[in-house]
Design a protein around this motif. Structure first.
Motif, PDB file in Angstrom:
ATOM      1  N   LYS B  62       0.845  -1.201   0.000  1.00 38.27           N
ATOM      2  CA  LYS B  62       0.000   0.000   0.000  1.00 38.27           C
ATOM      3  C   LYS B  62       0.882   1.254   0.000  1.00 38.27           C
ATOM      4  O   LYS B  62       0.590   2.228  -0.693  1.00 38.27           O
ATOM      5  CB  LYS B  62      -0.911   0.011   1.234  1.00 38.27           C
ATOM      6  N   TRP B 101      -5.651   3.976   5.586  1.00 40.79           N
ATOM      7  CA  TRP B 101      -5.830   2.735   4.799  1.00 40.79           C
ATOM      8  C   TRP B 101      -4.688   1.763   5.089  1.00 40.79           C
ATOM      9  O   TRP B 101      -4.899   0.567   5.293  1.00 40.79           O
ATOM     10  CB  TRP B 101      -5.873   3.112   3.318  1.00 40.79           C
ATOM     11  N   TRP B 104      -4.987   0.526   8.840  1.00 37.48           N
ATOM     12  CA  TRP B 104      -6.241  -0.055   9.285  1.00 37.48           C
ATOM     13  C   TRP B 104      -6.118  -1.487   9.843  1.00 37.48           C
ATOM     14  O   TRP B 104      -6.665  -1.787  10.918  1.00 37.48           O
ATOM     15  CB  TRP B 104      -7.297   0.000   8.175  1.00 37.48           C
TER      16      TRP B 104
END
Lengths: 188, 273
Positions: B62, B101, B104
């Motif tokens: 990510k 994100w 999380w």
């Protein structure tokens, strides 16, 4: 008419088989996945996971069933805190993102002598791969201490950790990883 | 094991070589975008260190995606000219959303108070890096030194904090920025610009945050790292040559970088294994 009789017999047989399927819950105090891995060709490093849970469905008549095992990845223990912290990090098991290692097999089948290979799916670090779990021995009997009917399995498998995306320090730390599962489960 | 499998080569020689070649080419063709060479050097190294696959979509992957998003945002800013306050706030908002994100999976199972504290603290850290590094965008040499020193300290601290993967990635960015610093001394027209500073701030911020949340990087390391973009703004005598200026800036930042590393070392303990 013969077809009807045959169908009825088959149905009865399958109902008998269904009836002899029993549910078991894994005993976390006697179930420990152990592992070993090569360390730079000098030695073999051993470790274990301390927390495991799961369910078995096992039919002792047909020696078949299913298994769901869940291992707490953060419970890894090699006897040295700093190494265990490293094993929990994104370099290896990445436990914060993938807290459980699971093995599941829906159509497990053993030989009459309790040995055999269970083909299932192992999920580690978020990657699922098929593995064959070799059951070296198993035994189902009354546990004289707990007074519960229990089954035990001694199983092993060899995986390549790189297949699961765990590639850190290969080949210094071996790619091949032997998993040794000692499982005990009490009948529900 | 081939040469390219060696972690040291992956996180030093590879990003340095790619940055050197690309910066020279961009320096001739489009000097304003020369800072992009550092990010390109980083991503070539990242491909070797972590591979190019996106599944499973881990926090590290990510971060690499968010770094690419930052490159796109920086390119947009370059083509649109000077950005407005609204545009800057949108960029900061996107990066904060990216941070949440990325965090999380780790925040979702923590107690609410702890999760909120972590999220808020790391948001401040990222926003500070975004603003402070962006302010250096028009000063190529100090910009490169800030990225190099932040990356070196965070990289070493992350390795000590039990994550070689994140440490290697951060170190690759530091190595690429080191080459850029040397090039700015030889080719003064090179520019850092948002093409270096925005992705660098995103990558440095998120990788350090991941080392804290997913490994054992202590928060005190981040506090010392956060002082680096501020310390580099301490004015130096105007009559210094560029090389002496660069050396003095590095010396100026060494205590903060050293303390960030010391905090991680102190927290991890000194037992090797």
């Amino acid at each position: 008419m013969k077809k009807w009789i045959a169908a009825a017999m088959l149905g009865a047989a399958s109902m008998t088989a269904f009836a002899s399927s029993e549910n078991y819950t894994i005993d976390p105090l006697h179930t420990f996945p152990n592992f070993k891995i090569d360390h730079m060709g000098f030695s073999t490093m051993y470790g274990r996971f301390g927390t495991t849970s799961g369910k078995l469905v096992f039919d002792r008549d047909t020696m078949s069933g299913s298994v769901e095992i869940s291992i707490d990845a953060a419970s890894v223990n090699t006897g040295f805190q700093k190494r265990d912290d490293h094993l929990r990090s994104p370099d290896f098991l990445n436990v914060a993102e993938f807290p459980t290692i699971t093995f599941s097999a829906k159509d497990a089948k053993l030989n009459k002598d309790g040995t055999g290979t269970i083909k299932g799916q192992l999920t580690m670090a978020g990657v699922t791969r098929p593995v064959g779990l070799i059951v070296n021995r198993s035994r189902c009997d009354m546990n004289p201490v707990s007074k519960k009917f229990a089954c035990g399995f001694d199983a092993t498998t060899r995986i390549k950790r790189s297949d699961f995306g765990v590639k850190y320090a290969i080949p210094g730390i071996g790619d091949d990883m032997d998993l040794m599962l000692e499982i005990e489960a009490a009948r529900d | 094991m081939t040469l390219l499998d060696d972690p040291l080569i992956q996180s030093s020689l590879v990003p340095m070589t790619v940055t050197l070649l690309l910066a020279v080419v961009l320096g001739r063709l489009w000097p304003r975008s020369a800072g992009l060479a550092v990010i390109a050097g980083f991503y070539v190294a990242a491909a070797l260190i972590h591979g190019l696959t996106l599944t499973p979509l881990t926090s590290t992957r990510k971060i690499l995606l968010l770094g690419l998003l930052a490159v796109v945002l920086a390119l947009a800013r370059e083509f649109l000219g000077r950005s407005s306050a609204t545009q800057r706030n949108v960029v900061i908002g996107l990066i904060i959303a990216g941070l949440l994100w990325m965090l999380w999976p780790a925040l979702s199972y923590r107690p609410l108070a702890e999760a909120v504290t972590l999220a808020v603290g790391l948001t401040f850290y990222i926003v500070w890096l975004l603003i402070a590094l962006d302010a250096l965008a028009d000063q190529p040499m100090p910009a490169g030194i800030a990225v190099m020193m932040l990356g070196s300290a965070a990289g070493i601290a992350s390795v000590l904090a039990a994550t070689a993967l994140l440490g290697q990635l951060i170190s690759a960015l530091a190595a690429a920025a080191g080459v850029f610093v040397v090039l700015t001394l030889l080719l003064p027209k090179l520019r850092a610009g948002p093409l270096l500073m925005l992705p660098a701030a995103v990558l440095l911020g998120l990788l350090s945050a991941a080392a804290l949340v997913y490994a054992k990087l202590p928060a005190s390391s981040l506090l010392f790292l956060a002082t680096i973009p501020a310390l580099i703004r301490i004015p130096l005598p105007a009559n210094l040559t560029a090389a002496v200026r660069a050396a003095m800036l590095v010396l100026l930042l060494l205590p903060a970088a050293g303390m960030a590393i010391y905090s991680a070392w102190h927290s991890a303990g000194d037992l090797p294994y």
